[in-house]
Motif scaffolding. Structure first.
Motif, PDB file in Angstrom:
ATOM      1  N   LEU A 221       0.857  -1.250   0.136  1.00  0.00           N
ATOM      2  CA  LEU A 221       0.246  -0.271   0.062  1.00  0.00           C
ATOM      3  C   LEU A 221       1.334   0.960   0.083  1.00  0.00           C
ATOM      4  CD1 LEU A 221      -2.902  -0.816   2.248  1.00  0.00           C
ATOM      5  CD2 LEU A 221      -2.970  -0.699   0.283  1.00  0.00           C
ATOM      6  N   GLY A 222       2.106   1.256   0.705  1.00  0.00           N
ATOM      7  CA  GLY A 222       2.372   2.655   0.866  1.00  0.00           C
ATOM      8  C   GLY A 222       3.063   2.449  -0.313  1.00  0.00           C
ATOM      9  N   ALA A 224       2.823   1.500  -3.537  1.00  0.00           N
ATOM     10  CA  ALA A 224       1.969   2.118  -4.656  1.00  0.00           C
ATOM     11  C   ALA A 224       1.707   3.473  -4.214  1.00  0.00           C
ATOM     12  CB  ALA A 224       0.915   1.005  -4.571  1.00  0.00           C
ATOM     13  N   MET A 225       0.996   3.695  -2.877  1.00  0.00           N
ATOM     14  CA  MET A 225       0.638   5.653  -2.546  1.00  0.00           C
ATOM     15  C   MET A 225       1.520   6.309  -3.262  1.00  0.00           C
ATOM     16  SD  MET A 225       0.113   6.491   1.205  1.00  0.00           S
ATOM     17  CE  MET A 225       1.683   7.060   0.855  1.00  0.00           C
TER      18      MET A 225
ATOM     19  N   LEU B  53      -2.388   3.856   5.644  1.00  0.00           N
ATOM     20  CA  LEU B  53      -2.033   3.525   3.899  1.00  0.00           C
ATOM     21  C   LEU B  53      -3.013   3.443   3.090  1.00  0.00           C
ATOM     22  CD1 LEU B  53       1.497   1.965   5.114  1.00  0.00           C
ATOM     23  CD2 LEU B  53       1.147   4.026   4.384  1.00  0.00           C
ATOM     24  N   ALA B  54      -3.849   2.604   3.574  1.00  0.00           N
ATOM     25  CA  ALA B  54      -4.695   2.330   2.144  1.00  0.00           C
ATOM     26  C   ALA B  54      -5.722   3.233   2.542  1.00  0.00           C
ATOM     27  CB  ALA B  54      -5.705   1.260   3.164  1.00  0.00           C
ATOM     28  N   GLY B  56      -4.332   6.444   1.993  1.00  0.00           N
ATOM     29  CA  GLY B  56      -3.115   7.243   1.274  1.00  0.00           C
ATOM     30  C   GLY B  56      -3.900   6.735  -0.332  1.00  0.00           C
ATOM     31  N   PHE B  57      -3.289   5.460  -0.290  1.00  0.00           N
ATOM     32  CA  PHE B  57      -3.723   4.570  -1.430  1.00  0.00           C
ATOM     33  C   PHE B  57      -4.461   5.330  -2.807  1.00  0.00           C
ATOM     34  CE2 PHE B  57      -2.549   1.520  -4.543  1.00  0.00           C
ATOM     35  CZ  PHE B  57      -3.473   0.341  -5.041  1.00  0.00           C
ATOM     36  N   GLU B  60      -4.502   7.927  -3.510  1.00  0.00           N
ATOM     37  CA  GLU B  60      -3.811   8.994  -4.899  1.00  0.00           C
ATOM     38  C   GLU B  60      -4.210   8.024  -6.002  1.00  0.00           C
ATOM     39  OE1 GLU B  60      -1.109  11.391  -4.556  1.00  0.00           O
ATOM     40  OE2 GLU B  60      -1.481  11.514  -2.726  1.00  0.00           O
ATOM     41  N   VAL B  61      -4.959   7.238  -5.855  1.00  0.00           N
ATOM     42  CA  VAL B  61      -5.145   6.147  -7.325  1.00  0.00           C
ATOM     43  C   VAL B  61      -6.889   7.046  -7.801  1.00  0.00           C
ATOM     44  CG1 VAL B  61      -7.114   4.716  -7.511  1.00  0.00           C
ATOM     45  CG2 VAL B  61      -4.581   3.978  -6.471  1.00  0.00           C
TER      46      VAL B  61
END
Lengths: 445, 182
Positions: A221-222, A224-225, B53-54, B56-57, B60-61
């Protein structure tokens, strides 16, 4: 054709590297990690093949590159055919099945692959130097030093090593042209390798299954983020992030020839990819050899030779074409230290990091965690090197110093972030699992 | 340094795994917080980090999808152009038209409208990426050098020594007087 070209080159590199399996394979390791190491060997071999062809005046094309790589693979096979190949561990790492962390990792990998192939995350420096170099090498059928030495191309980092542009050129030969989605897909390949290395680190450090799955998910996740958010498509920074993580299990293993050669190949990969890979290669080799104790003298050839084979030609061509001016001219100064420190903190707080970038600054704390200590030492030394570069570059003004930090620290932090994240997860799991028995940790479903 | 590690670990009894691999260590301690509490805290830490982080992901997506597909691409200065930025694609389309008229290997000077933050320099970088078969140099480097063609993007070139070959709303292509075919 896009996906086929990239996968064809990746497979060819892994297949060529697998001819060294007698010298590279280690018992009980994750099978994905084993094939990543074969890929690393093949990638270094491809770069050496390109250097050799260029030195001999033989133009690059799909046939000559494949032939040269095949020759290297044959030599590797002859060098290692008598060595027994240890059995790899199961793909599930001893657990009954792949877990939810693996599923999250695959989801993130798919997201990166789609964004990269659709050209939604094209890295600016891919346009400014990595991609243009690759295409120039493709058109010139070799290293295009005429392009690199043009006076107006000084800001395209002509002094940088050429493994990555050479890889792009090789992919272009297979694709029949410089197909941008095919070039971008190397980002997904590098990310896959990073995740595979993370799985092996978690297995090697004995992390409990729930923590291992959670850590793999966090890593995916980090990475890819930040990779998608900061548009790192077509950037070799993923390779730089792979190297210290992939080297971590080698820094923990008992001394053996397979680890020596693997460490050497990873150091060579770093040294041939980016200029900051040179100190990273040196730190990896130094920490590894220091841990080998009295055996270090026997390990030096395998550890040092691969990097020497890639650095030697780079140095020779760089000196011949006067590309390396200014690389060594530095003087440490604290004049802008305050500005640089503030810029560093601001830069690690960029929105795309969502605060996770600060984890990199805490890497030295992992020196107190035994399984993470050698990897943390390498990462800490690399951090010190970054600080040295920022403090020793002759900035004409505070604004120039600030700009210099802001323009590259987010990506430099990305090189060390996977090691930092996995390191803290390992430390947390060790702390939480005190008073547990090894039987309980190894056999949980 | 070894003394520091020994002092830190003196409360632990360290052994080796059956495989003899130092990376797999057993740690046993009877002091401190109960194990169940440690496990809960660790689980909470992993869960909190995972949720962060999920999010954040996902953000960003979504941000990337938003920039690339969900709404018209924004107009940006050259220093922060994305691949899909309209001006970058406009430059690419113009250079594709121009490139058909210029022989491979020609020396080309690229000139564009001066803008803030070194806009013309970054347009030159994009232009040279999309003309890889040519020797592209910025306008500032052309002085005193042999140049076969001039490309002007977003501006005009009024020079007596240049022959106009192509012009449209995006820019123009000129051949330098006395230039040799490659």
């Amino acid at each position: 054709m896009t996906l086929v070209a990239t996968l064809a080159v990746a497979f060819a590199c892994a297949l060529a590297g697998s001819r060294l399996r007698g010298r590279l394979a280690a018992a009980g390791e994750d099978p994905l990690y084993r094939w990543v190491m074969f890929g690393v060997a093949g990638l270094v071999g491809l770069h050496l093949a390109e250097v050799a062809l260029y030195a001999l005046g033989i133009p690059w094309n799909a046939a000559t590159l494949a032939g040269a790589l095949a020759l290297l693979a044959m030599a590797a096979h002859l060098a290692s055919r008598r060595a027994a190949v240890p059995a790899a561990g199961p793909l599930t790492g001893g657990w009954p099945a792949l877990g939810w962390g693996d599923a999250v990792a695959l989801l993130c990998l798919a997201a990166v692959a789609v964004c990269a192939a659709r050209l939604w995350m094209v890295y600016a420096d891919f346009i400014f130097h990595w991609g243009i170099k690759g295409e120039k090498f493709f058109l010139a059928r070799g290293f295009d030093f005429e392009f690199l030495t043009q006076p107006w191309n000084g800001m395209r980092h002509p002094e940088y090593p050429n493994l990555f542009p050479g890889l792009l050129a090789a992919t272009a030969f297979v694709a029949g042209g410089f197909d941008e989605p095919a070039m971008m897909l190397w980002t997904a390949v590098s990310f896959f390798a990073l995740l595979a290395a993370g799985r092996e680190v978690l297995r090697a450090t004995g992390v409990s299954r729930p923590a291992a799955q959670a850590t793999l998910a966090l890593l995916a996740l980090g990475s890819a983020m930040f990779g998608i958010g900061y548009s790192l498509g077509g950037s070799p920074d993923w390779v730089m992030a792979l190297v210290p993580l992939a080297a971590w299990p080698l820094l923990l293993r008992p001394a053996d020839g397979a680890s020596d050669l693997r460490l050497g190949l990873l150091a060579a990969l770093a040294a041939a990819t980016k200029i900051e890979g040179l100190p990273l290669a040196a730190f990896l080799a130094a920490v590894y050899l220091a841990r080998r104790g009295r055996e270090r003298w026997r390990a030096i050839p395998a550890v040092v030779l691969p990097a020497a084979l890639v650095v030697g030609p780079w140095l020779a061509y760089g000196l011949h074409y006067h590309l390396l001016g200014g690389v060594g001219e530095r003087e440490l100064s604290l004049r802008f230290a305050g500005t640089i420190a503030r810029a560093a903190l601001d830069t690690l707080a960029v929105p795309q990091w969502h605060g996770a970038g600060f984890l990199v600054l805490l890497v030295p704390a992992l020196l107190f965690c035994r399984p993470a200590r050698p990897a943390a030492l390498v990462a800490s030394l690399q951090l010190l090197f970054y600080a040295y570069v920022y403090l020793s570059t002759p900035h004409p003004s505070a604004e120039a110093a600030e700009y210099f930090v802001r323009s590259n620290l987010p990506r430099l932090a990305f090189h060390l972030w996977p090691v930092a994240l996995v390191g803290f997860a390992v430390a947390l799991d060790r702390w939480a699992a005190r008073q547990s028995s090894p039987a309980g940790r190894a056999s949980d479903p | 340094m070894n003394a520091v590690w020994r002092k830190y670990e003196k409360a632990q009894r360290v052994g080796r795994s059956p495989e003899g691999w130092p990376g797999r260590e057993m740690t046993v301690s009877s002091r401190g917080m109960p194990r169940s509490a440690r496990l809960w805290l660790a689980a909470c830490a992993f869960a909190a980090a995972g949720a962060w982080l999920a999010l954040g992901f996902a953000r960003e997506v979504y941000r990337t999808l938003d920039l690339e597909t969900l709404r018209p691409p924004p107009v940006l200065p050259p220093v922060v152009w994305r691949y899909s930025t309209p001006q970058a694609q406009r430059l690419r389309a113009f250079l594709e038209r121009v490139g058909e008229r210029v022989p491979a290997g020609s020396r080309v000077a690229f000139a564009s409208r001066p803008t803030r933050a070194d806009g013309e320099f970054y347009r030159f970088l994009w232009a040279s990426y999309w003309l890889p078969g040519l020797v592209v140099m910025p306008e500032t480097a052309a002085a005193g050098r042999e140049v076969d063609y001039w490309i002007a993007f977003g501006r005009t070139l009024d020079r007596a020594d240049l022959e106009l070959l192509l012009t449209d709303e995006a820019g123009s292509l000129h051949r330098a007087a006395g230039s040799q075919e490659h």
